[in-house]
Structure formats: structure tokens, C-alpha cells
Design a protein around this motif. Structure first.
Motif: not given
Length: 314
Positions: A293-301
Motif C-alpha cells: 500500500k505504501l509502494s507508491n511513495d519511494s521515500s518510504v521503505k
């Protein structure tokens, strides 16, 4: 009012995406900061006004103080029967105390009584006090009192004036620092309120640095996303991502501990065991869904630390 002020400061808190001071300056809200500044001035003026709201009754306060001075001098003389005559106002700054009967005057008692009476009614003033012989109209004793000096040097305080007809003239010096005192109150109030506001903002910003996230409208910034725990949603620009309650609880733990390893046992205990539910591999499944679900935000991993737990890298 202080609570309202804190709420304004909270609303003006910027959405800091990093610890860069330049970025902080870019993201702050100038309108909010101007509002805070105006509130500080307003509170300072309010405090100053409340401390000086009785300026219009200055003459009445002076007359009360002078009558008390006259009464104390009569009592020192051993006279509790005769009267202090009505206080005469010669002009805006000059007043006269007169007595029904003759009396003796102790200069030290006059000085101490004048100070005590003026202080009691919070009258800050320079003044010249003169003892006048009624029969000759001559000044037989006088001294200058500076309200802003603790120790005023006064001559002849040990020489008692013999029994006679006396008037006491009190001259308030026009160039008294009352406005200075008022301005000091105002400036001090502004400085104190400014320091309080600055301390509040700095403590908030420092807390954000330690947590690695910034609060915005009750949301927690994670990278380029904003996480709303109570609503169980993540916003990425115009996109809204809905989370389950378990996903929200897991993401909350991650957001409170960015770039730190969270052990599997801690996640499992906090999210499941504390609610009386123990699971096996459910954690991995929820982490996988949350990562997707968070994959679209490249700044979060979300990273798997083999054999230990997980870490969210921002």
C-alpha cells in the motif's frame, strides 16, 4: 487565553519533511507567524493595561495616602482625637496636609510613614515633602524621596520639630518615571510571552526531530505520505489509501520509531497479544500488505531484518 494561544501555535506548526533549516523556513506559514506576533503584543498590552487600569484615580489615591500620613503623625504625637483637615490640592502635582491642633513632628517618622502609605497604594512617584510653619509660612524641614532608590540619603532625620502649627506640603515631581514603569511592564510581558511561544515551538520541533516525523493536522508525516491513525488512512498527494486497524497499529509503531529496528516480538505483543489474540505468521502477511500500500511513495521503505524484525526507512 493561554490555551487559545497554544492552539494557534499548534496550527501554525510547519510540515517539516527533513531536518534542514532551509526547508523549515520554506515550509513555515508566514501568516500564522504574524498572527502569533500580534497575539504576543496583544497579551503584553493587556497585561500592561491591567496593571495600570487605575491611572484615572491617581489623585484620589494620593489623597488617601496623605490622609493616612496625617493620621499616623497624630497617633505618634499621642493624639487620637483631633482631626486631619481635608487634603488641599494646590495644583495637579501639589497637595497640603493640615491639622486641627498643634503637634510635634519626627522627620524619620514622616519619611517612613510617607513611604509606607505610598507603597501601600502602589503609588510610584518622586516627591518633595516640606514641613511648613503655619505662623511664618517658612519651610522648617524638607526632603526629596526617589521611589526607585532603596536608600535615599536624608539629612537631619534625628532632630524632632517641637510642638507647633504645621502643614505638610507634598509636591509630586512631574518628570516621574511612571510611563517608564508602564513601558517596562509592557516590554517585559512581550519578552516573556515571546520566550514562552519560542520555547513551545522549539520543543515541538525538537520532538519531531527525535521521532523523525512531523505532525500536520493531527497526521503523522512519513516520507511524502501523511498517516492519519484515527481515520486509518494514508494520504499521498490526492490519493487516499485505506488501512485496516491492524495495519494502522503496525504503521503507528513504525512512524514512532523511524529508521529503527522493531523486533517481531514487540510488534506481535503490541498489536495482537495485548488484545488477547496470539497469531503465528499473520505479522508477515500484514507487513506485506502494508508494504504494498505504501509502494507508491519511494521515500518510504519497509525492510525485513532477517531473524530480528522490521525497519521502516525514511
Amino acid at each position: 487565553m493561554l490555551l487559545y494561544f497554544k492552539q494557534i501555535v499548534k496550527k501554525c506548526n510547519p510540515n517539516v519533511k527533513s531536518h534542514s533549516l532551509k526547508l523549515y523556513k520554506k515550509q513555515r506559514n508566514p501568516k500564522c507567524h504574524k498572527l502569533i506576533f500580534l497575539l504576543i503584543i496583544f497579551f503584553g498590552v493587556l497585561v500592561s493595561y491591567s496593571q495600570n487600569s487605575d491611572v484615572g484615580y491617581h489623585d484620589e489615591k494620593v489623597k488617601i495616602a496623605l490622609r493616612e500620613i496625617g493620621n499616623e503623625l497624630l497617633l505618634i504625637h499621642g493624639d487620637s482625637v483631633s482631626r486631619v483637615m481635608p487634603i488641599k490640592k494646590v495644583d495637579d502635582l501639589e497637595f497640603i496636609i493640615s491639622f486641627q491642633k498643634d503637634l510635634y513632628i519626627e522627620p524619620e517618622a514622616l519619611i517612613n510613614t510617607t513611604k509606607a502609605s505610598f507603597n501601600k497604594l502602589n503609588i510610584l512617584t518622586h516627591n518633595i515633602t516640606e514641613v511648613i510653619d503655619c505662623t511664618t509660612s517658612e519651610v522648617v524641614y524638607s526632603y526629596h524621596n526617589n521611589a526607585f532608590e532603596k536608600n535615599n540619603s536624608v539629612a537631619c532625620i534625628g532632630r524632632i520639630l517641637p510642638v507647633g502649627c504645621y502643614e505638610i506640603r507634598v509636591i509630586l515631581i512631574k518628570n516621574m518615571p511612571a510611563t517608564f514603569a508602564n513601558n517596562t511592564y509592557l516590554i517585559s510581558s512581550i519578552i516573556i510571552l515571546f520566550l514562552l511561544a519560542s520555547g513551545f515551538l522549539l520543543s515541538k520541533y525538537k520532538a519531531q526531530e527525535l521521532s523523525g516525523s512531523a505532525i500536520s493536522n493531527q497526521g503523522i508525516r512519513i516520507g511524502n505520505s501523511i498517516f492519519y491513525f484515527d481515520q486509518q488512512i494514508v494520504r499521498q498527494g490526492n490519493n487516499k489509501i485505506t488501512l485496516t486497524s491492524k495495519e494502522s497499529e503496525i504503521l503507528k509503531i513504525f512512524s514512532q520509531n523511524p529508521n529503527q529496528i522493531i523486533k517481531r516480538e514487540q510488534l506481535t505483543k503490541t498489536v495482537w497479544e495485548d488484545h488477547g489474540v496470539i497469531v503465528g505468521r499473520s505479522l508477515d502477511m500484514f507487513i506485506s500488505k502494508l508494504r504494498k500500500k505504501l509502494s507508491n511513495d519511494s521515500s518510504v521503505k519497509i525492510v525485513n531484518i532477517h531473524g530480528v524484525g522490521y525497519k521502516i526507512e525514511i
